[in-house]
Enzyme design. Structure first.
Site, PDB file in Angstrom:
ATOM      1  N   GLY A 202      75.122  -2.811 -29.859  1.00 15.48           N
ATOM      2  CA  GLY A 202      74.446  -4.144 -30.446  1.00 15.48           C
ATOM      3  C   GLY A 202      74.366  -4.031 -32.299  1.00 15.48           C
ATOM      4  N   SER A 203      73.407  -4.585 -32.797  1.00  7.62           N
ATOM      5  CA  SER A 203      73.332  -4.578 -33.628  1.00  7.62           C
ATOM      6  C   SER A 203      72.673  -3.262 -34.450  1.00  7.62           C
ATOM      7  CB  SER A 203      72.550  -6.266 -34.457  1.00  7.62           C
ATOM      8  OG  SER A 203      71.517  -5.955 -34.274  1.00  7.62           O
ATOM      9  N   GLY A 207      69.630  -0.799 -33.509  1.00  9.70           N
ATOM     10  CA  GLY A 207      70.525   0.114 -33.638  1.00  9.70           C
ATOM     11  C   GLY A 207      69.182   1.020 -34.402  1.00  9.70           C
ATOM     12  N   GLU A 224      76.588   2.197 -30.504  1.00  8.96           N
ATOM     13  CA  GLU A 224      77.928   1.246 -30.612  1.00  8.96           C
ATOM     14  C   GLU A 224      77.398   0.438 -31.513  1.00  8.96           C
ATOM     15  OE1 GLU A 224      81.912  -0.336 -28.467  1.00  8.96           O
ATOM     16  OE2 GLU A 224      80.388   0.140 -27.493  1.00  8.96           O
ATOM     17  N   CYS A 258      82.404  -5.926 -31.510  1.00  6.10           N
ATOM     18  CA  CYS A 258      81.824  -4.378 -32.366  1.00  6.10           C
ATOM     19  C   CYS A 258      82.696  -4.293 -33.652  1.00  6.10           C
ATOM     20  CB  CYS A 258      81.511  -3.622 -31.698  1.00  6.10           C
ATOM     21  SG  CYS A 258      80.547  -3.584 -30.559  1.00  6.10           S
TER      22      CYS A 258
END
Length: 316
Positions: A202-203, A207, A224, A258
């Site tokens: 995610g963002s 994270g 990730e 991403c």
């Protein structure tokens, strides 16, 4: 229009799910099975996903907005992911207790591969079932039990994956799915002392918070996160290929990727002609309902994302 409802899970639901996963790991059969036995379960899940390919793809379009052909590829990839890790689970049987040569004869050493315990997985909305497969399949193959928290924007196929796991005979508590908002369900999962490993996609800001939470219990964590991936074009580049891959890199899945090529760095002498070609190709994209034949670009996943994109354009 409303086509489904999903529970708004809370910290209490996460507690129950982690407790179930903990019991399944500490006293259940899953981590004590051979890799070949776990592989049979993973392949059964893969087969069931394949059997429901069309249905699951349509759910994905309704939930996420992506064009149907892209959703179909996602479902195929999700099934392929479970099959791939089934193969790796089988290989683990041969790789157990690998001896390590030492120069000192008084000591012996060996590599022992064992599951880490209860894994918590938090996934985004851009590839709902595929992201779930990327987290669930390797964790189960290794012998972990887990709690999966899908995005509140796209929870439908994660719940279906839970149902598929149950239908195919996965032991109780091995896979638990809790739907809900990030602060209400995701945060309690990342902070839970009963979780041994956190995996998040995610963002960057989220994270960062997850890594901070994991630090308290020295949890194993893998992140990730999104980036601003640049596509670099020099003056002697093949113009057709540059245009093709820039278009693919930024418009695939509505650009909600991403690793989307969200920046293009161009050598000055090629800048004008390249920009002209990109504008020309972008104008050809058919925008519409992901279920309609010929749609190349569906709607963004939610109004909040739409507003973010418009704000970025305005800022630019």
């Amino acid at each position: 229009e409303v086509f489904a409802h999903a529970p708004a899970g809370t910290a209490e639901d996460i507690d129950r799910a982690v407790a179930a996963a903990r019991r399944a790991f500490d006293t259940g059969p899953w981590p004590r099975m051979s890799g070949a036995e776990r592989a049979r379960h993973l392949r059964a899940i893969a087969d069931r996903i394949t059997a429901r390919r069309e249905e699951l793809a349509r759910m994905e379009v309704m939930d996420n907005g992506k064009p149907l052909p892209e959703a179909l590829w996602d479902i195929d990839d999700a099934a392929g992911c479970f099959s791939y890790y089934a193969g790796l689970a089988e290989e683990m049987d041969e790789a157990q207790d690998e001896p390590v040569a030492l120069s000192e004869p008084r000591f012996t050493s060996k590599v022992v591969r064992e599951p880490i315990g209860v894994a918590g997985a938090i996934i985004p909305w851009n590839y709902p079932l595929l992201m779930a497969a990327w987290k669930v399949a390797p964790a189960l193959a290794a012998g972990c039990t887990m709690v999966l928290k899908p995005s509140e924007l796209t929870p439908v196929t994660a719940l279906e994956l839970g149902a598929i796991a149950e239908e195919t005979g996965l032991p109780a508590g091995v896979l638990n799915v809790v739907t809900g908002l990030g602060p209400d369900a995701g945060q309690p999962l990342s902070q839970h002392p009963g979780v041994d490993k956190i995996a998040f996609t995610g963002s960057v800001p989220t994270g960062s918070r997850i890594m901070q939470a994991a630090a308290r219990d020295i949890k194993n964590v893998s992140l990730e996160l999104g980036g601003k991936s640049p596509f670099v074009v020099f003056a002697d580049s093949d113009m057709d290929k540059a245009v093709e891959w820039i278009m693919f890199g930024i418009f695939w899945n509505q650009g909600q990727v991403c690793s989307a090529t969200s920046r293009v760095l161009v050598e000055k002498s090629l800048y004008g002609p390249l920009l002209e070609r990109l504008a020309e190709e972008a104008a050809k994209i058919t925008i519409g309902d992901g279920m309609d034949e010929g749609t190349l670009l569906g709607p963004l996943v939610a109004k909040s994302q739409h507003d973010k994109v418009l704000a970025m354009i305005d800022e630019g």
